[in-house]
Design a protein around this motif. Sequence first.
Motif, PDB file in Angstrom:
ATOM      1  N   LEU A 144       0.817  -1.210   0.000  1.00  0.00           N
ATOM      2  CA  LEU A 144       0.000   0.000   0.000  1.00  0.00           C
ATOM      3  C   LEU A 144       0.852   1.263   0.000  1.00  0.00           C
ATOM      4  CD1 LEU A 144      -2.708  -1.008   2.648  1.00  0.00           C
ATOM      5  CD2 LEU A 144      -2.955  -0.998   0.164  1.00  0.00           C
ATOM      6  N   LEU A 145       1.999   1.200   0.665  1.00  0.00           N
ATOM      7  CA  LEU A 145       2.817   2.394   0.886  1.00  0.00           C
ATOM      8  C   LEU A 145       3.554   2.854  -0.367  1.00  0.00           C
ATOM      9  CD1 LEU A 145       4.107   4.509   2.745  1.00  0.00           C
ATOM     10  CD2 LEU A 145       5.772   2.770   3.448  1.00  0.00           C
ATOM     11  N   LEU A 146       4.195   1.936  -1.069  1.00  0.00           N
ATOM     12  CA  LEU A 146       5.066   2.328  -2.175  1.00  0.00           C
ATOM     13  C   LEU A 146       4.340   3.075  -3.294  1.00  0.00           C
ATOM     14  CD1 LEU A 146       7.475  -0.743  -2.367  1.00  0.00           C
ATOM     15  CD2 LEU A 146       7.859   1.496  -1.317  1.00  0.00           C
ATOM     16  N   PRO A 147       3.152   2.648  -3.733  1.00  0.00           N
ATOM     17  CA  PRO A 147       2.458   3.444  -4.767  1.00  0.00           C
ATOM     18  C   PRO A 147       2.117   4.864  -4.312  1.00  0.00           C
ATOM     19  CG  PRO A 147       1.521   1.244  -4.632  1.00  0.00           C
ATOM     20  CD  PRO A 147       2.430   1.389  -3.454  1.00  0.00           C
ATOM     21  N   LEU A 148       1.696   5.010  -3.061  1.00  0.00           N
ATOM     22  CA  LEU A 148       1.371   6.339  -2.548  1.00  0.00           C
ATOM     23  C   LEU A 148       2.609   7.199  -2.356  1.00  0.00           C
ATOM     24  CD1 LEU A 148      -1.354   5.494   0.139  1.00  0.00           C
ATOM     25  CD2 LEU A 148      -1.690   6.593  -2.073  1.00  0.00           C
ATOM     26  N   LEU A 149       3.755   6.555  -2.205  1.00  0.00           N
ATOM     27  CA  LEU A 149       5.003   7.269  -1.948  1.00  0.00           C
ATOM     28  C   LEU A 149       5.685   7.766  -3.215  1.00  0.00           C
ATOM     29  CD1 LEU A 149       6.674   7.982   0.576  1.00  0.00           C
ATOM     30  CD2 LEU A 149       8.027   5.936   0.165  1.00  0.00           C
ATOM     31  N   LEU A 150       5.310   7.230  -4.365  1.00  0.00           N
ATOM     32  CA  LEU A 150       5.974   7.586  -5.621  1.00  0.00           C
ATOM     33  C   LEU A 150       5.997   9.090  -5.903  1.00  0.00           C
ATOM     34  CD1 LEU A 150       5.038   4.787  -8.178  1.00  0.00           C
ATOM     35  CD2 LEU A 150       7.288   5.332  -7.248  1.00  0.00           C
ATOM     36  N   PRO A 151       4.900   9.847  -5.663  1.00  0.00           N
ATOM     37  CA  PRO A 151       4.955  11.292  -5.942  1.00  0.00           C
ATOM     38  C   PRO A 151       6.005  12.035  -5.122  1.00  0.00           C
ATOM     39  CG  PRO A 151       2.694  10.561  -5.723  1.00  0.00           C
ATOM     40  CD  PRO A 151       3.547   9.417  -5.294  1.00  0.00           C
ATOM     41  N   ALA A 152       6.404  11.504  -3.983  1.00  0.00           N
ATOM     42  CA  ALA A 152       7.473  12.117  -3.190  1.00  0.00           C
ATOM     43  C   ALA A 152       8.819  11.484  -3.496  1.00  0.00           C
ATOM     44  CB  ALA A 152       7.171  11.977  -1.699  1.00  0.00           C
ATOM     45  N   LEU A 153       8.824  10.180  -3.775  1.00  0.00           N
ATOM     46  CA  LEU A 153      10.085   9.469  -3.994  1.00  0.00           C
ATOM     47  C   LEU A 153      10.781   9.932  -5.271  1.00  0.00           C
ATOM     48  CD1 LEU A 153      11.915   7.270  -2.895  1.00  0.00           C
ATOM     49  CD2 LEU A 153      10.584   5.591  -4.168  1.00  0.00           C
ATOM     50  N   ILE A 154      10.017  10.167  -6.332  1.00  0.00           N
ATOM     51  CA  ILE A 154      10.624  10.572  -7.607  1.00  0.00           C
ATOM     52  C   ILE A 154      11.352  11.918  -7.487  1.00  0.00           C
ATOM     53  CG2 ILE A 154      10.118  11.249  -9.992  1.00  0.00           C
ATOM     54  CD1 ILE A 154       7.915   9.100  -9.979  1.00  0.00           C
ATOM     55  N   PRO A 155      10.706  12.995  -6.979  1.00  0.00           N
ATOM     56  CA  PRO A 155      11.459  14.249  -6.832  1.00  0.00           C
ATOM     57  C   PRO A 155      12.587  14.157  -5.805  1.00  0.00           C
ATOM     58  CG  PRO A 155       9.261  14.454  -5.883  1.00  0.00           C
ATOM     59  CD  PRO A 155       9.280  13.175  -6.654  1.00  0.00           C
ATOM     60  N   ALA A 156      12.428  13.324  -4.761  1.00  0.00           N
ATOM     61  CA  ALA A 156      13.493  13.172  -3.768  1.00  0.00           C
ATOM     62  C   ALA A 156      14.732  12.550  -4.398  1.00  0.00           C
ATOM     63  CB  ALA A 156      13.008  12.320  -2.600  1.00  0.00           C
ATOM     64  N   VAL A 157      14.536  11.518  -5.202  1.00  0.00           N
ATOM     65  CA  VAL A 157      15.662  10.866  -5.882  1.00  0.00           C
ATOM     66  C   VAL A 157      16.295  11.816  -6.890  1.00  0.00           C
ATOM     67  CG1 VAL A 157      16.304   9.000  -7.456  1.00  0.00           C
ATOM     68  CG2 VAL A 157      14.782   8.536  -5.527  1.00  0.00           C
ATOM     69  N   MET A 158      15.475  12.526  -7.653  1.00  0.00           N
ATOM     70  CA  MET A 158      16.002  13.455  -8.651  1.00  0.00           C
ATOM     71  C   MET A 158      16.794  14.581  -8.005  1.00  0.00           C
ATOM     72  SD  MET A 158      12.728  13.684 -11.247  1.00  0.00           S
ATOM     73  CE  MET A 158      13.504  14.972 -12.223  1.00  0.00           C
ATOM     74  N   ALA A 159      16.263  15.139  -6.908  1.00  0.00           N
ATOM     75  CA  ALA A 159      16.952  16.233  -6.225  1.00  0.00           C
ATOM     76  C   ALA A 159      18.244  15.750  -5.574  1.00  0.00           C
ATOM     77  CB  ALA A 159      16.029  16.850  -5.172  1.00  0.00           C
ATOM     78  N   THR A 160      18.211  14.550  -4.999  1.00  0.00           N
ATOM     79  CA  THR A 160      19.424  13.988  -4.397  1.00  0.00           C
ATOM     80  C   THR A 160      20.514  13.817  -5.449  1.00  0.00           C
ATOM     81  OG1 THR A 160      18.103  12.794  -2.759  1.00  0.00           O
ATOM     82  CG2 THR A 160      20.363  12.057  -3.080  1.00  0.00           C
ATOM     83  N   GLY A 161      20.134  13.278  -6.614  1.00  0.00           N
ATOM     84  CA  GLY A 161      21.100  13.118  -7.686  1.00  0.00           C
ATOM     85  C   GLY A 161      21.666  14.439  -8.156  1.00  0.00           C
ATOM     86  N   SER A 162      20.817  15.452  -8.274  1.00  0.00           N
ATOM     87  CA  SER A 162      21.275  16.767  -8.735  1.00  0.00           C
ATOM     88  C   SER A 162      22.277  17.375  -7.764  1.00  0.00           C
ATOM     89  CB  SER A 162      20.072  17.705  -8.918  1.00  0.00           C
ATOM     90  OG  SER A 162      19.193  17.216  -9.902  1.00  0.00           O
ATOM     91  N   ILE A 163      21.977  17.292  -6.468  1.00  0.00           N
ATOM     92  CA  ILE A 163      22.875  17.862  -5.462  1.00  0.00           C
ATOM     93  C   ILE A 163      24.222  17.131  -5.455  1.00  0.00           C
ATOM     94  CG2 ILE A 163      23.258  18.054  -2.965  1.00  0.00           C
ATOM     95  CD1 ILE A 163      21.567  20.287  -4.123  1.00  0.00           C
ATOM     96  N   LEU A 164      24.196  15.810  -5.544  1.00  0.00           N
ATOM     97  CA  LEU A 164      25.439  15.044  -5.539  1.00  0.00           C
ATOM     98  C   LEU A 164      26.261  15.280  -6.805  1.00  0.00           C
ATOM     99  CD1 LEU A 164      24.269  11.633  -4.006  1.00  0.00           C
ATOM    100  CD2 LEU A 164      25.480  13.507  -2.886  1.00  0.00           C
ATOM    101  N   MET A 165      25.600  15.704  -7.878  1.00  0.00           N
ATOM    102  CA  MET A 165      26.305  16.030  -9.118  1.00  0.00           C
ATOM    103  C   MET A 165      26.786  17.481  -9.147  1.00  0.00           C
ATOM    104  SD  MET A 165      26.473  13.296 -11.011  1.00  0.00           S
ATOM    105  CE  MET A 165      26.731  13.873 -12.683  1.00  0.00           C
ATOM    106  N   GLY A 166      26.568  18.196  -8.035  1.00  0.00           N
ATOM    107  CA  GLY A 166      27.087  19.561  -7.931  1.00  0.00           C
ATOM    108  C   GLY A 166      26.102  20.651  -8.279  1.00  0.00           C
ATOM    109  N   ALA A 167      24.812  20.350  -8.353  1.00  0.00           N
ATOM    110  CA  ALA A 167      23.815  21.368  -8.690  1.00  0.00           C
ATOM    111  C   ALA A 167      23.619  22.336  -7.529  1.00  0.00           C
ATOM    112  CB  ALA A 167      22.489  20.696  -9.051  1.00  0.00           C
ATOM    113  N   SER A 168      23.034  23.478  -7.822  1.00  0.00           N
ATOM    114  CA  SER A 168      22.756  24.494  -6.809  1.00  0.00           C
ATOM    115  C   SER A 168      21.281  24.457  -6.417  1.00  0.00           C
ATOM    116  CB  SER A 168      23.117  25.881  -7.346  1.00  0.00           C
ATOM    117  OG  SER A 168      22.318  26.189  -8.474  1.00  0.00           O
ATOM    118  N   TYR A 169      20.906  25.337  -5.490  1.00  0.00           N
ATOM    119  CA  TYR A 169      19.523  25.378  -5.021  1.00  0.00           C
ATOM    120  C   TYR A 169      18.545  25.663  -6.163  1.00  0.00           C
ATOM    121  CZ  TYR A 169      15.295  27.513  -3.149  1.00  0.00           C
ATOM    122  OH  TYR A 169      13.993  27.843  -2.898  1.00  0.00           O
ATOM    123  N   GLY A 170      18.941  26.543  -7.069  1.00  0.00           N
ATOM    124  CA  GLY A 170      18.063  26.898  -8.174  1.00  0.00           C
ATOM    125  C   GLY A 170      17.705  25.729  -9.069  1.00  0.00           C
TER     126      GLY A 170
END
Length: 224
Positions: free
Chosen positions: A168-194
């Motif tokens: 039940l949890l994982l499908p409901l979590l996808l809308p938060a998990l996708i941007p969290a993973v994308m933002a984590t990857g961006s920060i680790l690749m040296g991206a800024s807040y913008g």
Amino acid sequence: MIRILHIAAKDLKEEFRTKQMLNSMVLFSLLVIVVFSITFAPILGSSQDVAMVAPGVLWIAFIFAGSIGLSRSFVAELENGCLEGLKLCPISRSAIYTGKMVANLVLMLLVEIITVPLFAIMFNYSITGFFWLGIIIFLGTVGFVCVGTLLSALTVNTRTREILLPVLLLPLLLPALIPAVMATGSILMGASYGDITQELRLLLVYDIVFFLVAQLVFEYVIQD
């Protein structure tokens, strides 16, 4: 507010006395990190390659370790007959939910504080952007705990709660998990807040919406 903190403190005091959930969560998270470090051994010398796989590895460790803790969130109350006592207390049902959520959030953050340095050691990787990485992890974890605490109460009376909760949890979590993973990857690749503004907004909206929804429906979830 005081009653919420009392419920959270009760749960945390009980957990720190036995450390059953915390130890299980940390061990599971460590196992995930070790398995992935062995799997990705050929790329451990490249910081760029590690930064590409890091978001998936970290969030897999967080989500599955957290699911172990959430599945037991209401079980102890049920086994000891305390859930009925909580419902008889002269407090709102939403206060019970919020107290449980705060306790789960503290445990999750402790596991993540341990997991991130373990990842850096096992993958031989120097993590940069700690501040924004911490913000991303915190917002993602809040959303995870908001939904997970509600579903934990919903599945507590089922025999297959340990299996049903992730389903039940994982499908409901996808809308938060996708941007969290994308933002984590961006920060680790040296991206800024913008570069991660949109992802942070999505996480914040998700947290607010699901927290308010959980407050409204929790009373009906734990009804007899």
